[in-house]
Scaffold this active site. Structure first.
Site, PDB file in Angstrom:
ATOM      1  N   ASP A  82      44.789  36.701  -8.014  1.00  0.00           N
ATOM      2  CA  ASP A  82      43.487  36.348  -7.822  1.00  0.00           C
ATOM      3  C   ASP A  82      43.143  35.294  -7.164  1.00  0.00           C
ATOM      4  OD1 ASP A  82      43.063  37.600 -10.554  1.00  0.00           O
ATOM      5  OD2 ASP A  82      43.644  36.047 -11.710  1.00  0.00           O
ATOM      6  N   ARG A 188      34.984   7.650 -17.894  1.00  0.00           N
ATOM      7  CA  ARG A 188      36.130   7.309 -17.015  1.00  0.00           C
ATOM      8  C   ARG A 188      37.369   8.406 -17.684  1.00  0.00           C
ATOM      9  NH1 ARG A 188      38.806   2.483 -18.137  1.00  0.00           N
ATOM     10  NH2 ARG A 188      39.443   2.557 -16.231  1.00  0.00           N
ATOM     11  N   ALA A 204      40.119  25.402 -16.363  1.00  0.00           N
ATOM     12  CA  ALA A 204      39.710  24.775 -17.359  1.00  0.00           C
ATOM     13  C   ALA A 204      40.404  25.140 -18.642  1.00  0.00           C
ATOM     14  CB  ALA A 204      38.064  25.370 -17.461  1.00  0.00           C
TER      15      ALA A 204
END
Length: 319
Positions: A82, A188, A204
């Site tokens: 990939d 944060r 992700a």
């Protein structure tokens, strides 16, 4: 929907330093030339193939850089994993060249043709049996200095994702998020992933982000280890214009598809929006997105039993 192509010129692009990839490039070059198709091998790929397989290994083929490929070919066949396809897509996205991926890597979410049957698959391609699928590409801009300084934009693109993180330090960064010029929140965290549907099964996914179907027009924002547990992933429409501005974090970085990196300082920002260009992937007749997920993510698998391990055995009774 099939994708018949009047193939006149095909580009071959491969991962370097791999004898298996070199052998595949040689075989593909011979296959297409035997069908009367002009073959253009990407320059660095051609150099590597020549070193690994001999100077005459791709006899009859030409070589050229990505600009030449984008200007002249009808299709690019990418051999590798990939990461190799990501690199090719980033280079060729503005030319709208269809891409076919042959997997010689590990997972292969986008390179969906096995090396063992690649020539059979190419025959199906020549017969117009492949199906096209358009994928979202992001245009990005890194802006240095903040609003009070002169903007010095650095343009880039992202096919998978843009990751803004803390860099080499162990301390969190602080950033502000705006969507369509509206302030959304300050946070944060170790960082933030902004991903396309293609990238939703990459970094992700490991950060508990959602899997987005490629046909879904969406961009996912996935915080990395946020300090406030209420900071959760969110999916935006692909019409959104996104801006992330660094507030604190002297060693922060922005990563584009894991292939380009830019150092950030407080006041710097990254802007993202949908590119007018799309990445067109061509899939063989047997391709199924959900079948790919089942295979790569090991869905619906039974329990793994080690040799010699007895499951649900009755307990021995003591006298």
């Amino acid at each position: 929907m099939s994708y018949p192509l009047p193939l006149k010129t095909v580009a071959l692009i491969g991962r370097q330093d791999s004898p298996e990839v070199a052998d595949s490039i040689v075989a593909l070059s011979g296959f297409f030339q035997s069908r009367g198709v002009r073959v253009l091998v990407e320059t660095e790929t051609a150099i590597e193939v020549s070193q690994l397989s001999g100077s005459a290994a791709t006899a009859g083929a030409e070589c050229g850089d990505f600009a030449s490929i984008g200007a002249t070919v009808d299709l690019a066949v990418v051999v590798g994993g990939d990461g190799t396809l990501l690199h090719a897509a980033r280079q060729l996205g503005r030319f709208n060249i269809p891409l076919v991926g042959i997997n010689q890597g590990r997972l292969g979410f986008m390179t969906d043709i096995a090396r063992s049957n690649m020539l059979e698959a190419m025959s199906l391609l020549m017969d117009g049996k492949f199906t096209p699928e358009d994928r979202l590409l992001l245009d990005t801009e890194v802006v240095f200095g903040g609003a009070s300084a002169q903007w010095e934009p650095l343009a880039n693109v992202a096919f998978n994702d843009v990751v803004i993180d803390k860099g080499a330090t162990g301390r969190m960064i602080e950033f502000e998020l705006r969507v369509d010029d509206e302030f959304i929140y300050s946070a944060r965290a170790d960082g933030l992933i902004i991903c396309t549907p293609t990238g939703s099964t990459a970094y992700a996914l490991s950060a508990n982000g959602p899997i987005l179907h490629p046909k879904l027009g969406g961009i996912a924002l996935v915080p990395l280890c946020p300090h406030a547990l209420s900071n959760r992933p969110i999916t935006l429409p692909d019409t959104a214009c996104i801006e992330v501005r660094l507030v604190q974090g002297a060693n922060a970085r922005a990563h584009f598809d894991g292939q380009e990196t830019v150092d950030l300082m407080p006041g710097d920002g990254v802007r993202l929006k949908k590119s007018p260009h799309r990445i067109k992937l061509l899939h063989p007749p047997s391709y199924s997105y959900f079948a790919m997920l089942r295979q790569k993510l090991h869905w619906s698998e039974g329990p793994s039993i080690r040799p010699g391990l007895v499951v649900n055995a009755p307990c021995a009774k003591s006298d």
